[in-house]
Design a protein around this motif. Structure first.
Motif, PDB file in Angstrom:
ATOM      1  N   ILE A  29       5.978   8.294   1.723  1.00 26.48           N
ATOM      2  CA  ILE A  29       5.475   7.532   0.586  1.00 26.48           C
ATOM      3  C   ILE A  29       5.754   8.281  -0.707  1.00 26.48           C
ATOM      4  O   ILE A  29       5.443   9.467  -0.823  1.00 26.48           O
ATOM      5  CB  ILE A  29       3.965   7.260   0.731  1.00 26.48           C
ATOM      6  N   SER A  30       6.350   7.584  -1.663  1.00 25.87           N
ATOM      7  CA  SER A  30       6.608   8.159  -2.983  1.00 25.87           C
ATOM      8  C   SER A  30       6.479   7.061  -4.032  1.00 25.87           C
ATOM      9  O   SER A  30       7.340   6.188  -4.130  1.00 25.87           O
ATOM     10  CB  SER A  30       8.009   8.778  -3.035  1.00 25.87           C
ATOM     11  N   THR A  31       5.384   7.119  -4.788  1.00 29.78           N
ATOM     12  CA  THR A  31       5.150   6.094  -5.813  1.00 29.78           C
ATOM     13  C   THR A  31       5.307   6.643  -7.227  1.00 29.78           C
ATOM     14  O   THR A  31       5.326   5.871  -8.180  1.00 29.78           O
ATOM     15  CB  THR A  31       3.725   5.514  -5.696  1.00 29.78           C
ATOM     16  N   GLY A  32       5.350   7.971  -7.354  1.00 27.50           N
ATOM     17  CA  GLY A  32       5.337   8.581  -8.673  1.00 27.50           C
ATOM     18  C   GLY A  32       3.928   8.831  -9.187  1.00 27.50           C
ATOM     19  O   GLY A  32       3.742   9.420 -10.246  1.00 27.50           O
ATOM     20  N   ILE A  33       2.928   8.370  -8.426  1.00 24.39           N
ATOM     21  CA  ILE A  33       1.517   8.588  -8.771  1.00 24.39           C
ATOM     22  C   ILE A  33       0.905   9.370  -7.614  1.00 24.39           C
ATOM     23  O   ILE A  33       0.663   8.821  -6.531  1.00 24.39           O
ATOM     24  CB  ILE A  33       0.762   7.255  -8.975  1.00 24.39           C
ATOM     25  N   GLY A  34       0.651  10.633  -7.834  1.00 24.90           N
ATOM     26  CA  GLY A  34       0.228  11.516  -6.758  1.00 24.90           C
ATOM     27  C   GLY A  34      -0.999  11.036  -6.020  1.00 24.90           C
ATOM     28  O   GLY A  34      -1.058  11.076  -4.784  1.00 24.90           O
ATOM     29  N   PHE A  35      -2.012  10.586  -6.743  1.00 22.84           N
ATOM     30  CA  PHE A  35      -3.243  10.173  -6.083  1.00 22.84           C
ATOM     31  C   PHE A  35      -3.031   8.910  -5.255  1.00 22.84           C
ATOM     32  O   PHE A  35      -3.590   8.768  -4.158  1.00 22.84           O
ATOM     33  CB  PHE A  35      -4.373   9.965  -7.093  1.00 22.84           C
ATOM     34  N   LEU A  36      -2.201   7.992  -5.745  1.00 21.25           N
ATOM     35  CA  LEU A  36      -1.906   6.784  -4.975  1.00 21.25           C
ATOM     36  C   LEU A  36      -1.151   7.151  -3.699  1.00 21.25           C
ATOM     37  O   LEU A  36      -1.431   6.594  -2.630  1.00 21.25           O
ATOM     38  CB  LEU A  36      -1.109   5.792  -5.825  1.00 21.25           C
ATOM     39  N   ASP A  37      -0.212   8.080  -3.796  1.00 19.55           N
ATOM     40  CA  ASP A  37       0.482   8.557  -2.591  1.00 19.55           C
ATOM     41  C   ASP A  37      -0.530   9.043  -1.564  1.00 19.55           C
ATOM     42  O   ASP A  37      -0.455   8.707  -0.376  1.00 19.55           O
ATOM     43  CB  ASP A  37       1.434   9.707  -2.924  1.00 19.55           C
ATOM     44  N   HIS A  38      -1.472   9.849  -2.008  1.00 12.94           N
ATOM     45  CA  HIS A  38      -2.487  10.421  -1.121  1.00 12.94           C
ATOM     46  C   HIS A  38      -3.296   9.327  -0.435  1.00 12.94           C
ATOM     47  O   HIS A  38      -3.577   9.396   0.770  1.00 12.94           O
ATOM     48  CB  HIS A  38      -3.397  11.339  -1.945  1.00 12.94           C
ATOM     49  N   MET A  39      -3.671   8.282  -1.162  1.00 11.94           N
ATOM     50  CA  MET A  39      -4.463   7.203  -0.581  1.00 11.94           C
ATOM     51  C   MET A  39      -3.640   6.378   0.411  1.00 11.94           C
ATOM     52  O   MET A  39      -4.147   5.986   1.475  1.00 11.94           O
ATOM     53  CB  MET A  39      -5.020   6.289  -1.686  1.00 11.94           C
ATOM     54  N   LEU A  40      -2.379   6.113   0.101  1.00 13.13           N
ATOM     55  CA  LEU A  40      -1.540   5.339   1.020  1.00 13.13           C
ATOM     56  C   LEU A  40      -1.214   6.138   2.272  1.00 13.13           C
ATOM     57  O   LEU A  40      -1.064   5.567   3.365  1.00 13.13           O
ATOM     58  CB  LEU A  40      -0.267   4.869   0.311  1.00 13.13           C
ATOM     59  N   GLU A  41      -1.133   7.447   2.144  1.00 13.79           N
ATOM     60  CA  GLU A  41      -0.978   8.303   3.326  1.00 13.79           C
ATOM     61  C   GLU A  41      -2.202   8.202   4.221  1.00 13.79           C
ATOM     62  O   GLU A  41      -2.091   8.132   5.452  1.00 13.79           O
ATOM     63  CB  GLU A  41      -0.731   9.751   2.894  1.00 13.79           C
ATOM     64  N   GLN A  42      -3.398   8.168   3.607  1.00 14.39           N
ATOM     65  CA  GLN A  42      -4.631   7.999   4.384  1.00 14.39           C
ATOM     66  C   GLN A  42      -4.638   6.634   5.084  1.00 14.39           C
ATOM     67  O   GLN A  42      -5.035   6.518   6.248  1.00 14.39           O
ATOM     68  CB  GLN A  42      -5.864   8.120   3.476  1.00 14.39           C
ATOM     69  N   LEU A  43      -4.198   5.612   4.372  1.00 12.32           N
ATOM     70  CA  LEU A  43      -4.131   4.270   4.947  1.00 12.32           C
ATOM     71  C   LEU A  43      -3.242   4.258   6.181  1.00 12.32           C
ATOM     72  O   LEU A  43      -3.609   3.710   7.228  1.00 12.32           O
ATOM     73  CB  LEU A  43      -3.621   3.276   3.898  1.00 12.32           C
ATOM     74  N   SER A  44      -2.082   4.861   6.085  1.00 15.72           N
ATOM     75  CA  SER A  44      -1.160   4.910   7.208  1.00 15.72           C
ATOM     76  C   SER A  44      -1.738   5.691   8.377  1.00 15.72           C
ATOM     77  O   SER A  44      -1.786   5.206   9.515  1.00 15.72           O
ATOM     78  CB  SER A  44       0.167   5.541   6.762  1.00 15.72           C
ATOM     79  N   ARG A  45      -2.198   6.898   8.100  1.00 14.48           N
ATOM     80  CA  ARG A  45      -2.673   7.779   9.173  1.00 14.48           C
ATOM     81  C   ARG A  45      -3.831   7.175   9.958  1.00 14.48           C
ATOM     82  O   ARG A  45      -3.873   7.226  11.186  1.00 14.48           O
ATOM     83  CB  ARG A  45      -3.098   9.122   8.563  1.00 14.48           C
ATOM     84  N   HIS A  46      -4.777   6.542   9.260  1.00 14.83           N
ATOM     85  CA  HIS A  46      -5.986   6.075   9.940  1.00 14.83           C
ATOM     86  C   HIS A  46      -5.883   4.644  10.462  1.00 14.83           C
ATOM     87  O   HIS A  46      -6.706   4.224  11.283  1.00 14.83           O
ATOM     88  CB  HIS A  46      -7.193   6.252   9.023  1.00 14.83           C
ATOM     89  N   SER A  47      -4.874   3.896  10.025  1.00  8.10           N
ATOM     90  CA  SER A  47      -4.634   2.561  10.583  1.00  8.10           C
ATOM     91  C   SER A  47      -3.629   2.596  11.727  1.00  8.10           C
ATOM     92  O   SER A  47      -3.506   1.623  12.470  1.00  8.10           O
ATOM     93  CB  SER A  47      -4.096   1.611   9.502  1.00  8.10           C
ATOM     94  N   LEU A  48      -2.891   3.706  11.839  1.00  5.94           N
ATOM     95  CA  LEU A  48      -1.770   3.857  12.777  1.00  5.94           C
ATOM     96  C   LEU A  48      -0.601   2.932  12.430  1.00  5.94           C
ATOM     97  O   LEU A  48       0.260   2.676  13.266  1.00  5.94           O
ATOM     98  CB  LEU A  48      -2.207   3.657  14.232  1.00  5.94           C
ATOM     99  N   ILE A  49      -0.573   2.435  11.204  1.00  5.01           N
ATOM    100  CA  ILE A  49       0.577   1.670  10.725  1.00  5.01           C
ATOM    101  C   ILE A  49       1.581   2.653  10.121  1.00  5.01           C
ATOM    102  O   ILE A  49       1.228   3.416   9.219  1.00  5.01           O
ATOM    103  CB  ILE A  49       0.156   0.637   9.661  1.00  5.01           C
TER     104      ILE A  49
END
Length: 195
Positions: A29-49
């Motif tokens: 994930i690379s959005t250019g917004i560090g905090f958004l990257d961090h949240m989308l990484e959490q979304l992926s990891r905990h949803s298994l998507i």
């Protein structure tokens, strides 16, 4: 496999996202917004998507267009990957603690999008990201993924914990809602016969 790739190009952003709903929670994930990257990484990891998302946006203005459009594109990818939604559990809910914070998400993957947002912040920014943009992301994601999505922070004081618990609760609720029910894998979970 329930996978989809969506690209969106406008005068404001250029975004590509690929999802695998039956993944392991791997991400690029690379959005250019560090905090958004961090949240989308959490979304992926905990949803298994599995999520691959690359965004380039007009960050010299602010993060609004990039944040909202990432929600749009990721939501559209999930929508496409769900197909006719045959066999899914459809409903999901999660109650996620993070230190002093407790957040709750309930959702219906009904293809009738709606957002209830009961989350408050006492800071304007987290990192470089405006806290008001989190609602914009959740709204765009729910609308484009076809989710009736209810997000509520029951209590908490640390803004980082508030946001992160919301994303993790979304992840766990989504993981539950999109999994295939082995007892009804051949049926759409609706008396109408379609979602």
């Amino acid at each position: 496999m329930r996978r989809a790739t969506v690209e969106r190009k406008t005068a404001e952003t250029r975004i590509s996202a690929t999802v695998n709903l039956d993944g392991t929670g791997s991400y690029e994930i690379s959005t250019g917004i560090g905090f958004l990257d961090h949240m989308l990484e959490q979304l992926s990891r905990h949803s298994l998507i599995d999520i691959q998302l690359k965004a380039e946006g007009d960050l010299h203005i602010d993060g609004h267009h990039t944040t909202e459009d990432c929600g749009i594109v990721l939501g559209q990818a999930v929508f496409q990957a769900l197909g006719d939604r045959k066999g899914i559990w459809r409903y999901g809910a999660a109650l996620i603690p993070m230190d002093e914070t407790l957040s709750r998400v309930a959702l219906d993957a009904s293809n009738r999008p709606y957002l209830i947002w009961k989350v408050e912040f006492n800071r304007d920014k987290l990192g470089s990201m405006d806290t008001e943009l989190f609602k914009e992301w959740f709204q765009a994601f729910a609308q484009n993924a076809g989710l009736d999505l209810h997000v509520e922070t029951l209590y908490g004081t640390n803004n980082h914990h508030i946001v992160e618990s919301c994303f993790k609760a979304l992840a766990r609720a989504l993981r539950e809602a999109i999994q295939i029910d082995p007892r009804k894998a051949d049926a759409v979970p609706s008396t109408k016969g379609s979602l």
